[in-house]
Scaffold this active site. Structure first.
Site, mmCIF file in Angstrom:
data_model
loop_
_atom_site.group_PDB
_atom_site.id
_atom_site.type_symbol
_atom_site.label_atom_id
_atom_site.label_comp_id
_atom_site.label_asym_id
_atom_site.label_seq_id
_atom_site.Cartn_x
_atom_site.Cartn_y
_atom_site.Cartn_z
ATOM 1 N N ASN A 1 0.830 -1.214 0.000
ATOM 2 C CA ASN A 1 0.000 0.000 0.000
ATOM 3 C C ASN A 1 0.861 1.260 0.000
ATOM 4 O O ASN A 1 0.508 2.273 -0.605
ATOM 5 C CB ASN A 1 -0.938 -0.001 1.208
ATOM 6 N N GLU A 2 2.012 1.200 0.695
ATOM 7 C CA GLU A 2 2.981 2.306 0.629
ATOM 8 C C GLU A 2 3.406 2.539 -0.812
ATOM 9 O O GLU A 2 3.472 3.676 -1.285
ATOM 10 C CB GLU A 2 4.237 1.971 1.445
ATOM 11 N N LEU A 3 3.714 1.452 -1.500
ATOM 12 C CA LEU A 3 4.200 1.540 -2.874
ATOM 13 C C LEU A 3 3.159 2.170 -3.791
ATOM 14 O O LEU A 3 3.493 3.013 -4.642
ATOM 15 C CB LEU A 3 4.576 0.142 -3.379
#
Length: 370
Positions: free
Chosen positions: A82-84
């Site tokens: 999700n960060e990516l």
């Protein structure tokens, strides 16, 4: 795309799988960032969950660069994935720079979600919506196509980390600076000086910049330092040596030691330094690639304390000395010199026209406000 004038809270946002690299690779990378004055977001203390919180999203959006450290189990974490996705949103909306490190993982495995990397990723995808999985796959494919450092290509991890930090510095310094706007002929001066420095030559070199007081030697040296800094792991601009160290240069041993202490404190980024003999500089900086600017020197003793034994420094090292005394450079044996003269009539006229236009525009703006 983001404006080059945007103010970023962090230089770097690191995205990584903690159990794989936190206490090993990332701890060393963060230490190198601190040494190089690079401000990285610190995620310690943030409670992990499957969804990234507002604090983390804000940190990503307020970082100039995101570094994605792809390791074997990166795809096992929905948090990392999700960060990516958020990182690529920021790249598209704010022009964020995305850099990659492939740490003990094959970029092809990341790109195609194969091998051990693909196995853990597929486990993460179980029970997720098709839309969510598609976002993750798209993000992994994109990040794997970004050329970065690959740990299998390095037999010295410390050197790889230094290279990564240097690449970050280069990207941070890539934004054009306006600090030196308005100086007549600056670009011409810089081009001529760089040709004298012969930067492609690995032999250590000293260059002198001379000229009358107030002619702009310091401004030129600062602009030059700004341009060259990214290529030098150790660098320091020692400003106003004559004025700041007026009592140093009288030839006594203690004064020279104190002058060397000031240089080493800054170039080695240390808080305390005890120099007990005059060979410490050559010993501590032996074989190190350094960039040192000694601004406004007026004494042979200052040069003797700071610029002696240039060949003890590492390949590619450069020492630049500015002074109003050309004879001082000659007496010390610095033959590679550049003299800053007064601008030509054409350059002076161009500067006057630019100033007049700027003043006219300012008056027009003021009148529009009235």
């Amino acid at each position: 795309m983001a404006s080059s004038s945007r103010s970023w809270r962090y230089n770097v946002f690191p995205s990584f799988h903690g159990p794989d690299v936190r206490v090993t690779f990332m701890s060393h990378l963060k230490k190198q960032f601190q040494h190089n004055g690079i401000i990285a977001f610190n995620d310690e203390g943030i409670e992990r969950s499957k969804l990234i919180g507002t604090e983390l999203i804000r940190a990503i959006r307020e970082s100039r660069i995101s570094i994605v450290v792809l390791s074997k189990n990166y795809g096992s974490s929905s948090w990392c994935l999700n960060e990516l996705v958020e990182i690529f949103k920021c790249q598209e909306s704010a022009g964020q720079i995305v850099m990659t490190v492939f740490y003990k993982v094959d970029p092809c495995d990341v790109r195609k979600q194969m091998g051990a990397f693909g196995k853990t990723f597929k486990e993460t995808c179980e029970g997720k919506t098709e839309t969510q999985v598609h976002k993750w796959i798209h993000a992994l494919t994109r990040v794997a196509n970004i050329a970065g450092e690959h740990s299998v290509n390095w037999n010295n991890e410390a050197k790889m980390i230094e290279k990564i930090a240097l690449n970050v510095s280069n990207n941070l310094n890539a934004t054009p600076s306006r600090d030196f706007d308005g100086m007549v002929g600056l670009e011409g001066h810089l081009g001529k000086i760089q040709s004298l420095l012969i930067l492609e030559n690995d032999e250590p070199m000293t260059l002198g910049i001379s000229g009358p007081a107030g002619i702009g030697k310091t401004t030129i040296a600062r602009a030059l330092y700004h341009q060259l800094s990214p290529d030098f792991p150790l660098r320091y601009f020692m400003e106003n040596v004559r004025g700041s160290y007026g009592n140093i240069g009288c030839g006594d041993h203690g004064s020279k030691l104190r002058l060397q202490e000031q240089l080493l404190l800054h170039i080695l980024n240390q808080t305390n330094m005890n120099v007990c003999h005059l060979d410490v500089i050559s010993e501590r900086l032996c074989n190190q690639k350094v960039l040192i600017v000694l601004d406004d020197v007026d004494s042979l003793d200052q040069l003797d304390a700071l610029a002696k034994d240039i060949y003890h420094f590492g390949s590619g090292s450069r020492i630049i000395v500015t002074t109003k005394d050309q004879e001082l450079l000659e007496r010390y044996g610095i033959t590679n010199t550049y003299h800053v003269g007064f601008p030509s009539n054409g350059e002076a006229l161009e500067s006057s026209v630019d100033m007049l236009l700027e003043e006219t525009l300012q008056n027009m703006v003021l009148k529009s406000w009235q």
